[in-house]
Enzyme design. Structure first.
Site, PDB file in Angstrom:
ATOM      1  N   ARG A 210       0.931  -1.146   0.067  1.00 49.78           N
ATOM      2  CA  ARG A 210       0.082   0.088   0.059  1.00 49.78           C
ATOM      3  C   ARG A 210       0.997   1.345  -0.273  1.00 49.78           C
ATOM      4  O   ARG A 210       1.190   1.800   1.002  1.00 49.78           O
ATOM      5  CB  ARG A 210      -0.941  -0.014   1.119  1.00 49.78           C
ATOM      6  CG  ARG A 210      -1.778  -1.200   1.463  1.00 49.78           C
ATOM      7  CD  ARG A 210      -2.777  -1.059   2.555  1.00 49.78           C
ATOM      8  NE  ARG A 210      -1.699  -1.136   4.036  1.00 49.78           N
ATOM      9  CZ  ARG A 210      -0.971  -2.186   4.535  1.00 49.78           C
ATOM     10  NH1 ARG A 210      -1.580  -3.426   3.882  1.00 49.78           N
ATOM     11  NH2 ARG A 210      -0.262  -2.158   5.328  1.00 49.78           N
TER      12      ARG A 210
ATOM     13  N   ASP B 273      12.905 -14.908  13.392  1.00 52.56           N
ATOM     14  CA  ASP B 273      11.474 -15.329  13.100  1.00 52.56           C
ATOM     15  C   ASP B 273      11.753 -15.624  11.736  1.00 52.56           C
ATOM     16  O   ASP B 273      11.171 -14.922  10.803  1.00 52.56           O
ATOM     17  CB  ASP B 273      10.494 -13.917  13.423  1.00 52.56           C
ATOM     18  CG  ASP B 273       9.165 -14.619  13.071  1.00 52.56           C
ATOM     19  OD1 ASP B 273       8.943 -15.781  13.004  1.00 52.56           O
ATOM     20  OD2 ASP B 273       8.139 -13.618  12.810  1.00 52.56           O
TER      21      ASP B 273
ATOM     22  N   THR C 223      11.878 -21.019  15.142  1.00 53.37           N
ATOM     23  CA  THR C 223      11.998 -19.794  15.337  1.00 53.37           C
ATOM     24  C   THR C 223      13.481 -19.894  16.162  1.00 53.37           C
ATOM     25  O   THR C 223      13.432 -20.703  17.279  1.00 53.37           O
ATOM     26  CB  THR C 223      10.905 -19.146  16.420  1.00 53.37           C
ATOM     27  OG1 THR C 223       9.745 -18.996  15.723  1.00 53.37           O
ATOM     28  CG2 THR C 223      11.532 -17.594  16.941  1.00 53.37           C
TER      29      THR C 223
ATOM     30  N   THR D 219      10.189  -7.243  13.755  1.00 50.15           N
ATOM     31  CA  THR D 219      11.613  -6.998  13.126  1.00 50.15           C
ATOM     32  C   THR D 219      11.916  -5.516  13.218  1.00 50.15           C
ATOM     33  O   THR D 219      11.022  -4.575  13.086  1.00 50.15           O
ATOM     34  CB  THR D 219      11.119  -7.074  11.621  1.00 50.15           C
ATOM     35  OG1 THR D 219      10.675  -8.568  11.291  1.00 50.15           O
ATOM     36  CG2 THR D 219      12.493  -7.051  10.886  1.00 50.15           C
TER      37      THR D 219
HETATM   38 CA    CA Z   1       8.025 -11.304  13.271  1.00 53.58          CA
END
Ligand code: CA
Length: 434
Positions: free
Chosen positions: A150, A240, A264, A367
């Protein structure tokens, strides 16, 4: 002797150590040559065996109670004792390892208590993780990724009101060094309307902090923002791993599922809230026009000192780079100050509906990218969703991770007048799908 007056250790390798000087004293769970996992403290190039030190009578009072709670193969019971236990243990460890400590010869002679960090010691998860929640509070990452989808409106309207998160998978959290098996799943090839099944072709990492919950709350109660920082035992690094092609097809309307739950990776040492104290900062001011957090998320003291100044780094080596003895290539250098919400706000928000948090629960921060090239915490951002390539010193290029690639996360806290501390490493090598 007070904490601040102690600066040097008789453990020579601790003085000036990049990660584990005397001022850090992170806790972890290790085993030696396949023995039962037990608790230890990293100092310089060594692990201090807490169980052996307990047996030798080096702890009493509150510090003894704290160490006893670590001696069951995980740190959950220790986390549950809260801040006072961590402080008591830290004070005693500072005494034991301070230069001039009269017990030095006792610790040295019984060499089993001070083990070489690298040799023969295997690190395990520091706690049994019952629940893992991944947040999305790195605002630069949220904007970078949002822009791909977007361009005019990268952040959804809830972002500046709600610390966005989802429930992750606890059973596949693994310590640094665990191989990362390329996952298989459904993906929708570009231009197609029907999905195909096979190995992920857009495998990525995410640079995050892990947040260890100390004392939890009863179901139905909530943790007030003014108390929330007290419920954080410490931090680690968290990768992650993300299958972007699987994620793109599955994530609407309920969010990531199999694209994140295959593994993870975390760094195995818990850097305590007390060790991080000198590196606290004011939460960066919100840009003009942003809303104030709702009252249940707003606390003056948290805003004044609830952010953390932690330098975060991502490095990559490929199989070819390792064959050519090329050093790991830095993909990003970022900082935890890019968090839009403080760790205390995450705790307050998570529990505000009466959800129970328990000792040893793990949060991911989301992040933690910066706004500029060289600061992006994922390949998705670096390659703009696979449109550009990352060039490596070996002449290779990457859009996403190939089998044999190893990702290394590192973190360091620096402040003038204070010893720098680090987190150790969070590593993982991609292996072929099975
Ligand atoms: Ca993440």
């Amino acid at each position: 002797m007070t904490q601040t007056s102690i600066t040097r250790s008789w453990v020579a390798s601790a003085n000036g150590h990049a990660d584990f000087p005397l001022q850090n004293l992170p806790l972890g769970i290790f085993s030696l040559n396949g023995s039962a996992p037990r608790s230890g403290v990293a100092i310089g190039e060594h692990i201090f065996d807490l169980q052996a030190a307990l047996d030798a009578g080096l702890f009493d009072g509150a510090a003894r109670t704290a160490v006893e709670a670590t001696c069951c193969g995980h740190l959950n019971a220790f986390f549950d004792l809260g801040r006072s236990a961590r402080v008591a243990l830290r004070e005693r460890l500072l005494e034991l390892f301070a230069e001039g400590c009269t017990l030095q010869s006792k610790i040295e002679l019984q060499s089993a208590k001070l083990l070489p960090l690298a040799a023969d010691c295997q690190m395990h998860l520091p706690a049994k993780v019952n629940d893992y929640t991944d947040f999305y509070v790195g605002i630069e990452h949220a904007q970078n990724v949002g822009k791909l989808f977007r361009p005019d409106n990268p952040l959804l309207p809830n972002y500046k009101y709600v610390p966005i998160g989802y429930h992750g998978r606890a059973s596949t959290i693994r310590p640094s060094g665990t191989d990362v098996r390329r996952p298989k799943g459904q993906t929708l090839p570009a231009g197609q309307t029907e999905p195909t099944f096979g190995p992920c072709s857009r495998l990525d990492y995410e640079l995050e902090l892990g947040i260890w919950i100390g004392q939890g709350n009863e179901m139905g109660d909530s943790i007030a923002i003014v108390d929330a920082a007290e419920h954080i035992a410490g931090l680690c690094l968290l990768n992650d791993w993300s299958a972007r092609d699987i994620q793109a097809w599955e994530y609407q309307p309920l969010g990531p599922f199999l694209s994140k739950s295959f593994i993870t990776t975390i760094s195995p040492w818990v850097v305590t809230a007390e060790a991080l104290e000198p590196f606290r900062k004011a939460q960066p001011a919100r840009p003009e026009g942003d809303p104030q957090p709702l009252p249940y998320l707003l606390d003056k003291r948290d805003q004044a000192a609830g952010a953390l100044d932690i330098e975060l780094e991502v490095l990559l080596t490929t199989a070819a780079m390792r064959e050519q003895d090329l050093p790991a290539h830095r993909l990003a250098l970022s900082n935890s100050l890019h968090m839009y919400w403080t760790v205390a706000q995450l705790v307050a928000h998570h529990s505000v509906n009466g959800c129970q948090l328990q000792a040893g629960d793990l949060f991911g921060s989301g992040t933690l990218s910066g706004p500029e090239a060289g600061q992006f915490g994922s390949l998705l951002e670096m390659t703009e969703g696979g449109k550009k390539v990352v060039e490596l010193p070996s002449g290779e290029v990457r859009k996403f991770l190939e089998d044999g690639d190893e990702i290394i996360l590192r973190a360091r806290c620096r402040r003038e007048g204070f010893a720098s501390i680090g987190f150790g490493e969070c590593r993982g090598t991609v292996v072929a799908a099975r």
